[in-house]
Write an enzyme that holds these catalytic residues in place. Sequence first.
Site, short mmCIF file in Angstrom:
data_model
loop_
_atom_site.label_atom_id
_atom_site.label_comp_id
_atom_site.label_asym_id
_atom_site.label_seq_id
_atom_site.Cartn_x
_atom_site.Cartn_y
_atom_site.Cartn_z
CD1 TRP A 58 41.73 42.64 46.62
CD2 TRP A 58 40.98 40.74 45.74
NE1 TRP A 58 42.83 41.93 46.23
CE2 TRP A 58 42.40 40.74 45.68
CE3 TRP A 58 40.30 39.63 45.25
CZ2 TRP A 58 43.13 39.68 45.12
CZ3 TRP A 58 41.04 38.59 44.71
CH2 TRP A 58 42.44 38.61 44.65
CB CYS B 117 41.11 48.76 41.72
SG CYS B 117 40.65 47.43 42.87
CB SER B 118 44.45 45.49 40.24
OG SER B 118 45.22 46.64 39.94
CG ASP B 119 43.49 41.01 41.59
OD1 ASP B 119 43.37 40.51 40.48
OD2 ASP B 119 44.57 41.04 42.22
CB ILE C 277 48.32 47.57 48.70
CG1 ILE C 277 49.28 46.72 47.86
CG2 ILE C 277 46.87 47.25 48.36
CD1 ILE C 277 49.19 45.24 48.14
#
Length: 782
Positions: free
Chosen positions: A415, A411-413, A348
């Site tokens: 969302w 991905c990571s979380d 991000i």
Amino acid sequence: MLEVRLSVEDVTAVARGETTVGSIRLTDHHLVFSTPGQKDHAPGKSIQERPREIWVAYPMLANCEFKPTAPVSRREPCIRIRGRDFYCICLHFPDNKIAQDIFNLVKQRSCRLGSIEKLHAFDYKPSSRERVIGGWNIYNAREEFRRQGVSEKQYEKGWKFTEINDNYQFSPTYPSVLVVPSKMSDATLKHASNHRTRCRIPTLTYLHPVNNCSITRSSQPRVGITGNRNPQDEALVAACFEQKFPAGFQPTTKTEADPAATDAESLGQLGDGSSNPKDASEPKVLTADEAIFDDKGKRLIFGAQQHNLIIDARPAINSMAMQVVGKGSEDMANYKCASKAFLNIQNIHVMRKSLNKVIAALKDGDISAAPPNPELLVRSDWLSHIKCVLDGSAMIARQVGIQHSHVLIHCSDGWDRTSQLSALSQLMLDPYFRTLKGFIVLVEKDWLSFGHMFHQRSGFLSSEQWFTVQNDAMAGTRIEPGEGERPSEVIENAMENAKRFFRQALSAEKDREDSDPDTLAAETEAAPVIEDQATKTKEISPVFHQFLDAVYQLLRQHPNRFEFNERFLRRLFYHSYSCQYGTFLLNNEKQRKEARLHERTVSVWDHFLARREAFVNPNYEPEVDDFVKGKERLIFPLLDDLRWWHQLFGRSNEEMNGPLEAAAAAKVKVAQAVQSATASPPTFQSPPESSSETPSPMFVQHNSFNAPTFGSTVLAGVEVNPTALFGSDEANSAASVNTIGKNLSSISLGGLNDTRKSARSPHGNGVDQEMTPVSATKGVAP
């Protein structure tokens, strides 16, 4: 009736280099600039036109700068405003006090609310047309999964609804309705949740209605540097990938190609027997091998494997870095049912900086009508990021729709990038999601229900950092022609001042990013901000914006395949920030239900469906026929034909895409010259025979000449199970080897290789293999 808090006359506005005099009024939720209506002086007429108005919703403000003037100066103070919709305007006021009052009130109504309950959504009164729509009830999770083929009673289809998250205690950021493999008990799911961050276990988001292949999504596993394992998570992933083909479905098979065949071999025949060459830009089809199952769904023939895939949307190095904090990515020695692909989609923070560079290229939009800086646009890498997201989504769509395989995305979380890839791949796979209602369902399901953090990524309560006072030499410089100076001199001076201003602003922004935003002291008059609603500038990122931009690219390239138009996407972007409706408020389904948004606010879908005629594509062709060019079920992006979404940025196509169009035209001329110099008669080849009389609905013919290789842009590396590479005796020693590379010419991942020769059986029996053995010492060829 809107209550006006402050009103000022004789305000001069400068936008795109044009000067207009009018008045400003401030309400609780908008800044409104009005210009007098023009009288019609035609004989016998005395009708006065309605005043022209510009409405700026306070949550749309991305930057607001007040520039006071010195008492001895004859210049007028001004406020420069840049909106999140990239609209820029500079307002000049009669004196400092009035300008200061305007600035303070706008700041108070933007970043000092303290709670989302003071946003416009909680005061908005819908029109009579909107009240009858019922937008909050358009999406029903159970109905959507039933449409896809999930049934509460037919467990033999492989999937079931579970009530494990009915009260959101299992995973607060997940929806209450989850679909998991039928064989998985709730006890197993609870144990598996310990291995996924925020308990976001692999769960179904899309089931292909033709071949029963699935797209599941999750968060990253808790592997850590010690290589933690969780048998329940491994069993859950395996169960997601074990689902059999539905009764009556026959995957197409592909016999070994004729060695004499050329790269331009497949200009095949249509289903009606007529000859029709396919577009060279369409992707080559790589069909799945024929698989035979017993009554229990077990595969009977070894080697007839699906190309099941775990997609880790992060660059491989980012994934490895997460192991230090106890997270990371799957160890493929423990997930024998699939291979894993790392994508090169950045985080991000990179995306936020990329958009800021685009804004820098547009930064003088208020004082100048000049086009954006083309060099800054290129250096922003914005289109490159859009290309990566589309590339990864197309690879997933090919795995499911053409390779007849299952895909797990995270991905990571789970969302941000996961929502992008999941939603875009479904948009390519399923024509339903390309209808207006279907797209609403897609956004509700994969973005709102699965917990994309709209509040965190958008910063609806704004930030003190976005409101600044500029007290330097630029302050007091009225940016408009006149006062004894030639217009060219005024613009030149203004541009120099603007450059100095933005250099200082960028320096200040860097200082702010290097500091901890949570330690910034709030002013005494600011209302206390609820901790989980406070804007954290480092968590803001244009994730949903990128998704809409990617959808725009597909709409532009396939203008007849979408029921909605470009204006719909542009207005959806606007209302994702405007806070006029409650749909995008807060971060997940649980928070929205606790806030009772469906009772206290209006759904944004009411706005669109009440004005449906304005957002429908008149050229939409709903018919689907896999044997007619332009009507196929699947669509794919043309990765070399991406363009700036100029309408969103408020510029003309020529201003933003002129250099790209010129480069594309030059490329076409070169290609035509080469083709004319090396022209040869095309060869034709019939499509492969199906075991049934009726051709498979999944068979789509494409021209393989110059076909794009999806994944070449975004694919950063691959990991395969060591057992598949070495055999059981060597698997333990090979498990620690990380086979990651950038060139995957020897691996079949939904069409990465053009010829399939490297994916053939080493025994020359003509049976396609899922993976070609790759040396653990060499890894994948760099």
